[in-house]
Design a protein around this motif. Structure first.
Motif, PDB file in Angstrom:
ATOM      1  N   PHE A  25       0.838  -1.203   0.000  1.00  0.00           N
ATOM      2  CA  PHE A  25       0.000   0.000   0.000  1.00  0.00           C
ATOM      3  C   PHE A  25       0.873   1.254   0.000  1.00  0.00           C
ATOM      4  N   PHE A  26       1.899   1.282   0.881  1.00  0.00           N
ATOM      5  CA  PHE A  26       2.752   2.472   0.948  1.00  0.00           C
ATOM      6  C   PHE A  26       3.486   2.683  -0.381  1.00  0.00           C
ATOM      7  N   CYS A  27       3.893   1.583  -1.031  1.00  0.00           N
ATOM      8  CA  CYS A  27       4.559   1.728  -2.339  1.00  0.00           C
ATOM      9  C   CYS A  27       3.616   2.341  -3.368  1.00  0.00           C
ATOM     10  N   THR A  28       2.380   1.866  -3.416  1.00  0.00           N
ATOM     11  CA  THR A  28       1.441   2.441  -4.418  1.00  0.00           C
ATOM     12  C   THR A  28       1.076   3.861  -4.052  1.00  0.00           C
ATOM     13  N   ALA A  29       0.849   4.119  -2.752  1.00  0.00           N
ATOM     14  CA  ALA A  29       0.425   5.466  -2.352  1.00  0.00           C
ATOM     15  C   ALA A  29       1.534   6.471  -2.685  1.00  0.00           C
ATOM     16  N   LEU A  30       2.793   6.143  -2.350  1.00  0.00           N
ATOM     17  CA  LEU A  30       3.884   7.096  -2.591  1.00  0.00           C
ATOM     18  C   LEU A  30       4.165   7.259  -4.084  1.00  0.00           C
ATOM     19  N   SER A  31       4.120   6.148  -4.839  1.00  0.00           N
ATOM     20  CA  SER A  31       4.363   6.278  -6.280  1.00  0.00           C
ATOM     21  C   SER A  31       3.204   7.040  -6.933  1.00  0.00           C
ATOM     22  N   LEU A  33       1.262   9.319  -5.468  1.00  0.00           N
ATOM     23  CA  LEU A  33       1.351  10.735  -5.093  1.00  0.00           C
ATOM     24  C   LEU A  33       2.417  11.458  -5.926  1.00  0.00           C
ATOM     25  N   SER A  34       3.509  10.736  -6.256  1.00  0.00           N
ATOM     26  CA  SER A  34       4.584  11.381  -7.028  1.00  0.00           C
ATOM     27  C   SER A  34       4.105  11.764  -8.433  1.00  0.00           C
ATOM     28  N   MET A  35       3.047  11.057  -8.914  1.00  0.00           N
ATOM     29  CA  MET A  35       2.518  11.380 -10.250  1.00  0.00           C
ATOM     30  C   MET A  35       1.311  12.315 -10.165  1.00  0.00           C
ATOM     31  N   PHE A  36       0.864  12.570  -8.918  1.00  0.00           N
ATOM     32  CA  PHE A  36      -0.366  13.354  -8.705  1.00  0.00           C
ATOM     33  C   PHE A  36      -0.116  14.846  -8.900  1.00  0.00           C
ATOM     34  N   HIS A  37       1.044  15.323  -8.396  1.00  0.00           N
ATOM     35  CA  HIS A  37       1.336  16.760  -8.472  1.00  0.00           C
ATOM     36  C   HIS A  37       2.857  16.956  -8.576  1.00  0.00           C
ATOM     37  N   PRO A  38       3.285  17.914  -9.408  1.00  0.00           N
ATOM     38  CA  PRO A  38       4.739  18.128  -9.568  1.00  0.00           C
ATOM     39  C   PRO A  38       5.483  18.333  -8.252  1.00  0.00           C
ATOM     40  N   SER A  39       4.809  18.954  -7.271  1.00  0.00           N
ATOM     41  CA  SER A  39       5.504  19.205  -5.993  1.00  0.00           C
ATOM     42  C   SER A  39       5.831  17.900  -5.260  1.00  0.00           C
ATOM     43  N   LEU A  40       5.192  16.805  -5.670  1.00  0.00           N
ATOM     44  CA  LEU A  40       5.445  15.509  -5.009  1.00  0.00           C
ATOM     45  C   LEU A  40       6.307  14.588  -5.875  1.00  0.00           C
ATOM     46  N   PHE A  41       6.771  15.133  -7.020  1.00  0.00           N
ATOM     47  CA  PHE A  41       7.528  14.301  -7.960  1.00  0.00           C
ATOM     48  C   PHE A  41       8.806  13.726  -7.345  1.00  0.00           C
ATOM     49  N   ALA A 159      -8.343   7.581  -4.519  1.00  0.00           N
ATOM     50  CA  ALA A 159      -7.073   7.328  -3.819  1.00  0.00           C
ATOM     51  C   ALA A 159      -6.957   8.254  -2.609  1.00  0.00           C
ATOM     52  N   VAL A 160      -7.348   9.517  -2.767  1.00  0.00           N
ATOM     53  CA  VAL A 160      -7.294  10.451  -1.636  1.00  0.00           C
ATOM     54  C   VAL A 160      -8.212   9.936  -0.520  1.00  0.00           C
ATOM     55  N   GLY A 161      -9.414   9.476  -0.901  1.00  0.00           N
ATOM     56  CA  GLY A 161     -10.363   8.935   0.084  1.00  0.00           C
ATOM     57  C   GLY A 161      -9.791   7.738   0.824  1.00  0.00           C
ATOM     58  N   LEU A 162      -9.108   6.847   0.099  1.00  0.00           N
ATOM     59  CA  LEU A 162      -8.529   5.661   0.741  1.00  0.00           C
ATOM     60  C   LEU A 162      -7.387   6.060   1.680  1.00  0.00           C
TER      61      LEU A 162
END
Ligand code: HEM
Length: 209
Positions: A25-31, A33-41, A159-162
């Motif tokens: 879960f942490f691997c999918t959530a972090l990967s 998030l990195s594609m969700f917004h440039p600030s998290l890239f 994803a944000v809800g989860l």
């Protein structure tokens, strides 16, 4: 001094399943998030850079779904809603404001845990379906572009809800003293069980008779 007695709440298999789910879960959530917004890239460095993050995320996502399916098969029966759960929910306000001594009826899981369990099940199913719809190069080509775009938005919001649900889950596991031991050792103290899950204790004693 009286010795603390322990009850078995999870088998080795249950715990391996849970912690595999947590890592995935942490691997999918972090990967994700990195594609969700440039600030998290910057998070993409954890997965070998942008292209690898993009390649790996959907595959790990499928593994998250499959490992949750394992938990589902083990625990869905204990998460079925019943009449006691309404009573628990009605008293949840007092519980949250710190009056924890007022014991509320609960079987193996309380109403809050059950709601979270079904929230995880529904959001993960939506994430799987919407994720498949815009998974390039494998499946996206089969769907109209409007649907692909809609799936992207629904996927991100779900994803944000989860993630919010998981934050509540982790907070509750740490906040209710004695709960983490259930998933680390598989055991809970008898007093913890009687206080938080009296129905489960009654059911276990009945089963032994
Ligand atoms: C650091 C992170 C986490 C911690 C410390 C943690 C802790 C726990 C603990 C202590 C329990 C046992 C609760 C009880 O028996 O009353 C539990 C159950 C469970 N956890 Fe986690 N957990 C974490 C992350 C996750 C994640 C990320 C997921 C799913 C994506 C998850 C899914 C579940 C499920 C499905 C159950 C069974 C609850 C039920 O059936 O209602 N956990 N967790």
């Amino acid at each position: 001094m009286e010795e603390t007695r322990y009850l078995r709440r999870y088998s080795d298999g249950d715990r391996i399943n849970h912690w595999a789910l947590v890592i995935l879960f942490f691997c999918t959530a972090l990967s994700g998030l990195s594609m969700f917004h440039p600030s998290l890239f910057f998070l993409s460095v954890l997965f070998g850079g942008g292209p690898w993050t993009r390649i790996l995320h959907p595959f790990i996502g499928v593994l998250v779904f499959l490992s949750f399916a394992g938990m589902y098969l083990r625990l869905a029966r204990d998460n079925v809603w019943n009449a006691d759960d309404r009573v628990w929910l009605a008293g949840a306000g007092a519980l949250l404001s710190g009056r924890k001594h007022e014991m509320l009826p609960a079987g193996r899981y309380n109403a809050g845990q059950k709601i979270l369990f079904w929230w995880m099940a529904i959001t993960l199913a939506v994430l799987l379906v919407t994720g498949l719809v815009f998974w390039r190069p494998y499946f996206a080509g089969y769907f109209p572009i409007g649907l692909v775009r809609l799936a992207t938005v629904v996927h991100s919001l779900t994803a944000v809800g989860l993630i919010l649900g998981i934050i509540v889950h982790i907070y509750a596991a740490i906040w209710v003293k004695g709960t983490t031991r259930a998933m680390t050792r598989g055991l809970v103290s008898e007093s913890w069980a009687k206080r938080h899950h009296p129905g489960w204790v009654a059911q276990m004693t009945q089963d032994k008779r």
